[in-house]
Design an enzyme around this catalytic site. Structure first.
Site, PDB file in Angstrom:
ATOM      1  N   HIS A 111       0.841  -1.208   0.000  1.00 43.70           N
ATOM      2  CA  HIS A 111       0.000   0.000   0.000  1.00 43.70           C
ATOM      3  C   HIS A 111       0.872   1.252   0.000  1.00 43.70           C
ATOM      4  O   HIS A 111       0.850   2.058   0.926  1.00 43.70           O
ATOM      5  CB  HIS A 111      -0.958  -0.039   1.195  1.00 43.70           C
ATOM      6  CG  HIS A 111      -1.895  -1.208   1.123  1.00 43.70           C
ATOM      7  ND1 HIS A 111      -3.237  -1.078   0.857  1.00 43.70           N
ATOM      8  CD2 HIS A 111      -1.660  -2.546   1.224  1.00 43.70           C
ATOM      9  CE1 HIS A 111      -3.793  -2.276   0.810  1.00 43.70           C
ATOM     10  NE2 HIS A 111      -2.848  -3.186   1.035  1.00 43.70           N
ATOM     11  N   HIS A 127      -2.113   3.388  -5.159  1.00 42.05           N
ATOM     12  CA  HIS A 127      -2.263   1.939  -4.981  1.00 42.05           C
ATOM     13  C   HIS A 127      -3.715   1.535  -4.844  1.00 42.05           C
ATOM     14  O   HIS A 127      -4.602   2.362  -4.678  1.00 42.05           O
ATOM     15  CB  HIS A 127      -1.433   1.456  -3.782  1.00 42.05           C
ATOM     16  CG  HIS A 127      -2.034   1.801  -2.452  1.00 42.05           C
ATOM     17  ND1 HIS A 127      -1.717   2.951  -1.764  1.00 42.05           N
ATOM     18  CD2 HIS A 127      -2.937   1.139  -1.670  1.00 42.05           C
ATOM     19  CE1 HIS A 127      -2.391   2.977  -0.626  1.00 42.05           C
ATOM     20  NE2 HIS A 127      -3.154   1.892  -0.545  1.00 42.05           N
ATOM     21  N   HIS A 184      -7.750  -6.900   2.072  1.00 39.76           N
ATOM     22  CA  HIS A 184      -6.910  -6.003   2.884  1.00 39.76           C
ATOM     23  C   HIS A 184      -7.484  -5.823   4.290  1.00 39.76           C
ATOM     24  O   HIS A 184      -6.741  -5.693   5.255  1.00 39.76           O
ATOM     25  CB  HIS A 184      -6.784  -4.653   2.177  1.00 39.76           C
ATOM     26  CG  HIS A 184      -6.017  -3.614   2.941  1.00 39.76           C
ATOM     27  ND1 HIS A 184      -4.828  -3.876   3.578  1.00 39.76           N
ATOM     28  CD2 HIS A 184      -6.275  -2.305   3.162  1.00 39.76           C
ATOM     29  CE1 HIS A 184      -4.388  -2.765   4.142  1.00 39.76           C
ATOM     30  NE2 HIS A 184      -5.251  -1.802   3.923  1.00 39.76           N
TER      31      HIS A 184
HETATM   32  C1  23J Z   1      -3.730  -0.089   7.340  1.00 37.40           C
HETATM   33  C2  23J Z   1      -4.357   0.492   8.414  1.00 37.40           C
HETATM   34  C3  23J Z   1      -5.026   1.676   8.282  1.00 37.40           C
HETATM   35  C4  23J Z   1      -5.068   2.275   7.039  1.00 37.40           C
HETATM   36  C5  23J Z   1      -4.428   1.716   5.925  1.00 37.40           C
HETATM   37  C6  23J Z   1      -3.755   0.544   6.095  1.00 37.40           C
HETATM   38  C7  23J Z   1      -4.474   2.369   4.578  1.00 37.40           C
HETATM   39  O1  23J Z   1      -4.803   3.511   4.439  1.00 37.40           O
HETATM   40  C8  23J Z   1      -4.191   1.612   3.334  1.00 37.40           C
HETATM   41  O2  23J Z   1      -3.291   1.974   2.577  1.00 37.40           O
HETATM   42  O3  23J Z   1      -4.917   0.672   3.052  1.00 37.40           O
HETATM   43  S1  23J Z   1      -5.939   3.801   6.879  1.00 37.40           S
HETATM   44 MN    MN Z   2      -4.294   0.818   0.963  1.00 37.01          MN
END
Ligand code: 23J
Ligand code: MN
Length: 259
Positions: A71, A75, A81
């Protein structure tokens, strides 16, 4: 019919009547990545290492290895996810049907609101006011939120961190539900580092754009650019992530065809 339609498209691309708009940010060591609280694992940004550069390691060729979180930069968020999408069918990058990687875009201009308030949240009322002017969002459309955040080329201004976390615009939880269940969008796309607002860890549910979009089999696009070059409706977006086996997301080139 199909042949004639695509022949017309080829003509329009050649004449410039249809333009290709690049919605992608450059990807490199300076690409900003999401800054999660330190109790969570950090996502490594982009780095690369030379394999050879027309030298004794490869006299006629130049290439690099790359390392990065899935990410990073412009992306794609796949349903797998988020834990809410973990059990859905076709939820990984290698199983999403290719037909879902090309779709029409509805572009909602929130640039004035985001300039006035970094914590601006898109609501279903705002979306329905947009629909009154531009027509109903059709199922299978991308909902792209224009904020002009991609014009913040300074990393600190882009992430906009304060002691209480990041302050960047996003979606109200009720708006995400509206887009997923009353409009059946393909997904949502934003100019910020992630699809959720900077303060979304405090929302109910936390990270609603991820929780509800990925939980309903929808996708996300983050760190988009040049949304100011798109019309409110009529653009076709090609957003095709790498076909990583079991992948949760990947950097990609996002292109829009604009007539
Ligand atoms: C993991 C945890 C929180 C978030 C995110 C990833 C992302 O924004 C992402 O890139 O998927 S907010
Ligand atoms: Mn993401």
């Amino acid at each position: 019919m199909t042949v004639s339609l695509l022949t017309q498209l080829a003509d329009a691309l050649r004449s410039g009547a249809v333009k290709v708009v690049d919605l992608t940010q450059p990807l490199g060591p300076d690409t900003p990545v999401i800054d999660l609280p330190p109790i969570f694992a950090a996502s490594p940004g982009f780095s690369s290492e030379e394999i050879s550069h027309y030298d004794d390691r490869g006299p006629a060729w130049y290439w690099n290895t790359i390392r990065l979180g899935e990410h990073t930069g412009t992306h794609f968020d796949a349903p797998v996810h988020w834990v809410t999408g973990a059990q859905l069918p076709e939820n990984t990058l290698d199983t999403i049907p290719a037909s879902k990687l090309v779709g029409p875009a509805c572009v909602i201009d929130c640039s004035r609101e985001a300039a006035a308030n970094a914590d601006f949240l898109l609501t279903s009322d705002f979306v329905q006011a947009w629909e009154a002017e531009h027509g109903r969002i059709q199922p299978g459309s991308w909902l792209l939120m224009r904020t002009d955040w991609s014009k913040r080329t300074d990393r600190d201004a882009f992430l906009n961190m304060r002691e209480d976390g990041s302050h960047t615009p996003g979606f109200a939880p009720e708006c995400v539900r509206f887009l997923a269940f009353e409009r059946q969008v393909l997904g949502v796309g934003v100019e910020c580092v992630g699809t959720d607002a900077g303060q979304a860890a405090t929302f109910d549910p936390p990270f609603p754009a991820h929780n509800i979009m990925q939980g309903s089999g929808r996708f996300g696009l983050a760190s988009l650019a040049n949304l100011d070059q798109l019309p409110p409706t009529g653009a076709i977006v090609v957003a095709a992530p790498l076909k990583i086996v079991n992948g949760s997301g990947s950097p990609m080139r996002v292109l829009a065809l604009v007539g």
